[in-house]
Design a protein around this motif. Structure first.
Motif, mmCIF file in Angstrom:
data_model
loop_
_atom_site.group_PDB
_atom_site.id
_atom_site.type_symbol
_atom_site.label_atom_id
_atom_site.label_comp_id
_atom_site.label_asym_id
_atom_site.label_seq_id
_atom_site.Cartn_x
_atom_site.Cartn_y
_atom_site.Cartn_z
ATOM 1 N N ASP A 24 57.781 -7.149 93.365
ATOM 2 C CA ASP A 24 58.252 -6.852 92.005
ATOM 3 C C ASP A 24 57.535 -5.660 91.375
ATOM 4 N N LYS A 25 56.888 -4.826 92.183
ATOM 5 C CA LYS A 25 56.213 -3.612 91.705
ATOM 6 C C LYS A 25 56.947 -2.399 92.260
ATOM 7 N N ILE A 26 57.001 -1.327 91.492
ATOM 8 C CA ILE A 26 57.612 -0.089 91.965
ATOM 9 C C ILE A 26 56.615 0.703 92.804
ATOM 10 N N ILE A 27 55.360 0.714 92.350
ATOM 11 C CA ILE A 27 54.282 1.320 93.135
ATOM 12 C C ILE A 27 53.124 0.328 93.197
ATOM 13 N N ILE A 28 52.249 0.544 94.162
ATOM 14 C CA ILE A 28 51.067 -0.309 94.300
ATOM 15 C C ILE A 28 50.092 0.047 93.180
ATOM 16 N N PRO A 29 49.695 -0.950 92.374
ATOM 17 C CA PRO A 29 48.789 -0.648 91.248
ATOM 18 C C PRO A 29 47.369 -0.318 91.717
ATOM 19 N N GLU A 30 46.620 0.328 90.831
ATOM 20 C CA GLU A 30 45.212 0.624 91.100
ATOM 21 C C GLU A 30 44.491 -0.675 91.441
ATOM 22 N N GLY A 31 43.580 -0.592 92.407
ATOM 23 C CA GLY A 31 42.773 -1.747 92.781
ATOM 24 C C GLY A 31 43.418 -2.660 93.805
ATOM 25 N N TYR A 32 44.588 -2.268 94.343
ATOM 26 C CA TYR A 32 45.298 -3.107 95.315
ATOM 27 C C TYR A 32 45.763 -2.283 96.504
ATOM 28 N N VAL A 33 45.991 -2.987 97.620
ATOM 29 C CA VAL A 33 46.566 -2.377 98.812
ATOM 30 C C VAL A 33 47.653 -3.294 99.366
ATOM 31 N N PHE A 34 48.524 -2.720 100.184
ATOM 32 C CA PHE A 34 49.574 -3.457 100.882
ATOM 33 C C PHE A 34 49.162 -3.474 102.345
ATOM 34 N N VAL A 35 49.029 -4.675 102.929
ATOM 35 C CA VAL A 35 48.582 -4.810 104.316
ATOM 36 C C VAL A 35 49.655 -5.473 105.165
ATOM 37 N N MET A 36 49.652 -5.132 106.450
ATOM 38 C CA MET A 36 50.573 -5.753 107.404
ATOM 39 C C MET A 36 49.860 -5.942 108.736
ATOM 40 N N GLY A 37 50.253 -6.992 109.458
ATOM 41 C CA GLY A 37 49.787 -7.168 110.818
ATOM 42 C C GLY A 37 50.605 -6.296 111.752
ATOM 43 N N ASP A 38 50.021 -5.889 112.859
ATOM 44 C CA ASP A 38 50.751 -5.053 113.817
ATOM 45 C C ASP A 38 51.865 -5.835 114.516
ATOM 46 N N LYS B 189 51.469 -13.125 108.734
ATOM 47 C CA LYS B 189 51.441 -13.514 107.323
ATOM 48 C C LYS B 189 50.642 -12.436 106.598
ATOM 49 N N ASP B 190 51.364 -11.529 105.937
ATOM 50 C CA ASP B 190 50.723 -10.363 105.341
ATOM 51 C C ASP B 190 51.283 -10.119 103.944
ATOM 52 N N SER B 191 51.164 -8.913 103.429
ATOM 53 C CA SER B 191 51.586 -8.615 102.055
ATOM 54 C C SER B 191 53.069 -8.859 101.819
ATOM 55 N N ARG B 192 53.858 -8.898 102.871
ATOM 56 C CA ARG B 192 55.274 -9.224 102.699
ATOM 57 C C ARG B 192 55.430 -10.663 102.225
ATOM 58 N N ILE B 193 54.441 -11.504 102.524
ATOM 59 C CA ILE B 193 54.486 -12.927 102.168
ATOM 60 C C ILE B 193 53.469 -13.253 101.076
ATOM 61 N N ILE B 194 52.228 -12.805 101.243
ATOM 62 C CA ILE B 194 51.160 -13.195 100.316
ATOM 63 C C ILE B 194 50.955 -12.209 99.177
ATOM 64 N N GLY B 195 51.661 -11.088 99.206
ATOM 65 C CA GLY B 195 51.564 -10.120 98.122
ATOM 66 C C GLY B 195 50.478 -9.086 98.323
ATOM 67 N N LEU B 196 50.263 -8.302 97.301
ATOM 68 C CA LEU B 196 49.262 -7.243 97.342
ATOM 69 C C LEU B 196 47.865 -7.841 97.422
ATOM 70 N N ILE B 197 46.956 -7.105 98.042
ATOM 71 C CA ILE B 197 45.583 -7.568 98.228
ATOM 72 C C ILE B 197 44.663 -6.762 97.322
ATOM 73 N N SER B 198 43.855 -7.457 96.545
ATOM 74 C CA SER B 198 42.874 -6.800 95.697
ATOM 75 C C SER B 198 41.805 -6.151 96.572
ATOM 76 N N ILE B 199 41.474 -4.919 96.271
ATOM 77 C CA ILE B 199 40.423 -4.235 97.026
ATOM 78 C C ILE B 199 39.111 -5.004 96.913
ATOM 79 N N ASP B 200 38.909 -5.713 95.815
ATOM 80 C CA ASP B 200 37.698 -6.522 95.639
ATOM 81 C C ASP B 200 37.607 -7.659 96.648
ATOM 82 N N GLU B 201 38.728 -8.085 97.222
ATOM 83 C CA GLU B 201 38.736 -9.173 98.207
ATOM 84 C C GLU B 201 38.472 -8.683 99.627
ATOM 85 N N ILE B 202 38.445 -7.362 99.819
ATOM 86 C CA ILE B 202 38.207 -6.811 101.149
ATOM 87 C C ILE B 202 36.718 -6.885 101.471
ATOM 88 N N ILE B 203 36.403 -7.522 102.599
ATOM 89 C CA ILE B 203 35.016 -7.653 103.059
ATOM 90 C C ILE B 203 34.545 -6.336 103.655
#
Length: 185
Positions: A134-148, A154-168
């Protein structure tokens, strides 16, 4: 007797310092991770052991196509590839990734695309960022991830955008099994 006590004390200090340094490295700089599942095939296999660089994103931001580890829930970490960055619009059409309307090359998917037989469809289904988030562009502080392994991830297509703060951190070094030791892209 005094000399023996001094030797024990020196060895104890050396071991204490070594364990302390190892703990600092383990918890603040680098940590091992085991790939669990097949969502990153063929790049990573279930059971691959890798080193996660935890300091990279403390001083910088994720780059497109980085392989990252992030907290998906309180008890679960996922390993996926960064596809979209803040400010990007993502779309897939006819198995082609488009970022901000420009087609992108994804060489890490070539072997999977070659395995598809006629009539099996596409590796990655058609979608747009708006349809998935439901976003036109990826907002600041988030990324869109996918598995190869696009058909089994189970990636951003299912769980949504990922906060950069959650990246280890990011990872590219496999250290086990010995036959797979090396850098992955």
């Amino acid at each position: 007797m005094e000399q023996t006590k001094n030797e024990y004390w020196e060895w104890s200090k050396a071991l204490f310092i070594a364990f302390g340094v190892a703990l600092l490295i383990r918890y603040f700089l680098f940590t091992p991770i085991v790939v669990d599942g097949e969502s990153m095939n063929p790049t990573l296999d279930d059971g691959d052991r890798m080193i996660v660089n935890k300091i990279g994103y403390e001083v910088g931001e994720p780059n497109r196509y980085d392989i990252v580890v992030f907290h998906a829930s309180e008890n679960t970490d996922y390993i996926k590839r960064v596809i979209g960055l803040p400010g990007d619009h993502i779309a897939y059409k006819n198995d082609q990734l488009y970022i901000n309307g420009e087609p992108q090359n994804e060489p890490y998917l070539d072997s999977l695309k070659k395995e598809l037989n006629e009539g099996e469809g596409t590796l990655t289904e058609n979608f747009t960022l708006e349809e998935r988030t439901d976003k036109i562009i990826i907002p600041e502080g988030y990324v869109f991830v996918m598995g190869d392994n696009r058909r089994n991830s189970k990636d951003s297509r299912i769980i949504g955008l990922i906060s950069i703060d959650e990246i280890i951190g990011d990872t590219s070094l496999i250290f086990w099994p010995p036959s797979e030791i090396g850098i992955v892209k």
